[in-house]
Design a protein around this motif. Sequence first.
Motif, mmCIF file in Angstrom:
data_model
loop_
_atom_site.group_PDB
_atom_site.id
_atom_site.type_symbol
_atom_site.label_atom_id
_atom_site.label_comp_id
_atom_site.label_asym_id
_atom_site.label_seq_id
_atom_site.Cartn_x
_atom_site.Cartn_y
_atom_site.Cartn_z
ATOM 1 N N SER A 145 87.488 43.988 -55.352
ATOM 2 C CA SER A 145 87.903 43.262 -54.161
ATOM 3 C C SER A 145 88.867 44.098 -53.328
ATOM 4 C CB SER A 145 88.563 41.940 -54.567
ATOM 5 O OG SER A 145 89.086 41.300 -53.435
ATOM 6 N N LEU A 146 89.813 44.762 -53.983
ATOM 7 C CA LEU A 146 90.770 45.609 -53.265
ATOM 8 C C LEU A 146 90.054 46.715 -52.489
ATOM 9 C CD1 LEU A 146 93.762 46.512 -52.785
ATOM 10 C CD2 LEU A 146 93.483 47.945 -54.804
ATOM 11 N N VAL A 147 89.112 47.375 -53.138
ATOM 12 C CA VAL A 147 88.402 48.476 -52.471
ATOM 13 C C VAL A 147 87.523 47.956 -51.349
ATOM 14 C CG1 VAL A 147 86.629 50.245 -52.788
ATOM 15 C CG2 VAL A 147 88.481 50.027 -54.432
ATOM 16 N N ASP A 148 86.689 46.948 -51.638
ATOM 17 C CA ASP A 148 85.710 46.476 -50.658
ATOM 18 C C ASP A 148 86.350 45.753 -49.481
ATOM 19 O OD1 ASP A 148 83.740 47.536 -52.247
ATOM 20 O OD2 ASP A 148 83.157 45.621 -53.144
ATOM 21 N N GLN A 149 87.417 44.994 -49.737
ATOM 22 C CA GLN A 149 87.948 44.126 -48.687
ATOM 23 C C GLN A 149 89.264 44.588 -48.084
ATOM 24 O OE1 GLN A 149 87.970 40.650 -51.104
ATOM 25 N NE2 GLN A 149 85.794 40.274 -50.848
ATOM 26 N N VAL A 150 89.968 45.513 -48.748
ATOM 27 C CA VAL A 150 91.268 45.938 -48.224
ATOM 28 C C VAL A 150 91.269 47.421 -47.850
ATOM 29 C CG1 VAL A 150 93.732 46.156 -48.767
ATOM 30 C CG2 VAL A 150 92.468 44.143 -49.540
ATOM 31 N N MET B 191 88.521 49.814 -47.845
ATOM 32 C CA MET B 191 87.394 50.365 -47.094
ATOM 33 C C MET B 191 87.378 49.992 -45.613
ATOM 34 S SD MET B 191 86.229 52.376 -49.208
ATOM 35 C CE MET B 191 84.787 53.015 -48.418
ATOM 36 N N PRO B 192 87.769 48.780 -45.201
ATOM 37 C CA PRO B 192 87.756 48.501 -43.760
ATOM 38 C C PRO B 192 88.636 49.447 -42.928
ATOM 39 C CG PRO B 192 87.779 46.446 -44.950
ATOM 40 C CD PRO B 192 87.977 47.536 -45.963
ATOM 41 N N PRO B 193 89.895 49.734 -43.328
ATOM 42 C CA PRO B 193 90.660 50.709 -42.540
ATOM 43 C C PRO B 193 90.058 52.111 -42.574
ATOM 44 C CG PRO B 193 92.140 49.432 -43.938
ATOM 45 C CD PRO B 193 90.744 49.083 -44.326
ATOM 46 N N ILE B 194 89.497 52.507 -43.725
ATOM 47 C CA ILE B 194 88.856 53.822 -43.791
ATOM 48 C C ILE B 194 87.651 53.840 -42.860
ATOM 49 C CG2 ILE B 194 87.532 55.377 -45.282
ATOM 50 C CD1 ILE B 194 89.434 54.658 -47.536
ATOM 51 N N GLY B 195 86.918 52.738 -42.826
ATOM 52 C CA GLY B 195 85.791 52.638 -41.899
ATOM 53 C C GLY B 195 86.249 52.744 -40.451
ATOM 54 N N GLY C 283 84.264 53.122 -37.402
ATOM 55 C CA GLY C 283 83.592 51.862 -37.710
ATOM 56 C C GLY C 283 82.510 51.984 -38.765
ATOM 57 N N LEU C 284 82.546 53.062 -39.544
ATOM 58 C CA LEU C 284 81.537 53.307 -40.569
ATOM 59 C C LEU C 284 81.785 52.405 -41.770
ATOM 60 C CD1 LEU C 284 79.188 55.155 -41.430
ATOM 61 C CD2 LEU C 284 80.883 56.720 -42.334
ATOM 62 N N ASP C 285 80.751 51.692 -42.207
ATOM 63 C CA ASP C 285 80.822 50.858 -43.406
ATOM 64 C C ASP C 285 80.117 51.612 -44.522
ATOM 65 O OD1 ASP C 285 80.911 48.934 -45.339
ATOM 66 O OD2 ASP C 285 79.645 47.489 -44.278
ATOM 67 N N GLY D 28 76.310 55.082 -50.129
ATOM 68 C CA GLY D 28 77.553 54.436 -49.696
ATOM 69 C C GLY D 28 78.146 53.562 -50.792
ATOM 70 N N ALA D 29 77.307 52.847 -51.508
ATOM 71 C CA ALA D 29 77.774 52.036 -52.634
ATOM 72 C C ALA D 29 78.370 52.941 -53.716
ATOM 73 C CB ALA D 29 76.640 51.196 -53.194
ATOM 74 N N PHE D 30 77.784 54.115 -53.878
ATOM 75 C CA PHE D 30 78.310 55.079 -54.847
ATOM 76 C C PHE D 30 79.691 55.563 -54.420
ATOM 77 C CE2 PHE D 30 78.686 59.491 -56.395
ATOM 78 C CZ PHE D 30 78.709 59.223 -57.756
ATOM 79 N N ILE D 31 79.882 55.808 -53.119
ATOM 80 C CA ILE D 31 81.199 56.212 -52.614
ATOM 81 C C ILE D 31 82.225 55.118 -52.907
ATOM 82 C CG2 ILE D 31 82.535 56.691 -50.510
ATOM 83 C CD1 ILE D 31 80.001 58.080 -49.415
ATOM 84 N N ASN D 32 81.862 53.850 -52.672
ATOM 85 C CA ASN D 32 82.767 52.741 -52.992
ATOM 86 C C ASN D 32 83.120 52.731 -54.480
ATOM 87 O OD1 ASN D 32 82.886 51.839 -50.381
ATOM 88 N ND2 ASN D 32 81.645 50.023 -50.718
#
Length: 139
Positions: free
Chosen positions: A35-40, A42-46, A51-53, A79-83
């Motif tokens: 949850s921390l990675v996906d929702q907190v 990754m959005p600023p990194i995107g 705006g890259l997801d 991309g899922a692997f990067i996450n």
Amino acid sequence: MSVVKEFREFIARGNVIDLAVGVIIGAAFNGIVKSLVDQVIMPPIGLLTGGLDFSKLEWVLRPDNPATEAAEKVAVQYGAFINTLIQFFIVAAVVFMLVKLVNGIRRKDAETPAPSAPPAPTPEEKLLTEIRDLLAQSK
């Protein structure tokens, strides 16, 4: 010794219980990190990358063909692997910090000297003790 008795002794050991608790806590911690990675994180990194997801990044090997129902899109979802890599590094950093904290506490405990024996009584204390004992005997 029967297998059942041996198994019961194995399970009753503290190490096995501690390991089980660690695995359960680790599984719960995985959800928090995801949850921390996906929702907190990754959005600023995107945002920083225009705006890259990352979770949507993929290499399409075979595109979806609506004309035939049998042909589905085939894609490598890197991309899922990067996450997942980011999640791993977060978990590794947290575990490293916990181990560092525990090692620091252990070092501090090891440096703390054991309480020394009380000093030997001075000659005056010895004399006072003898006087006290003599007074106690005379009563």
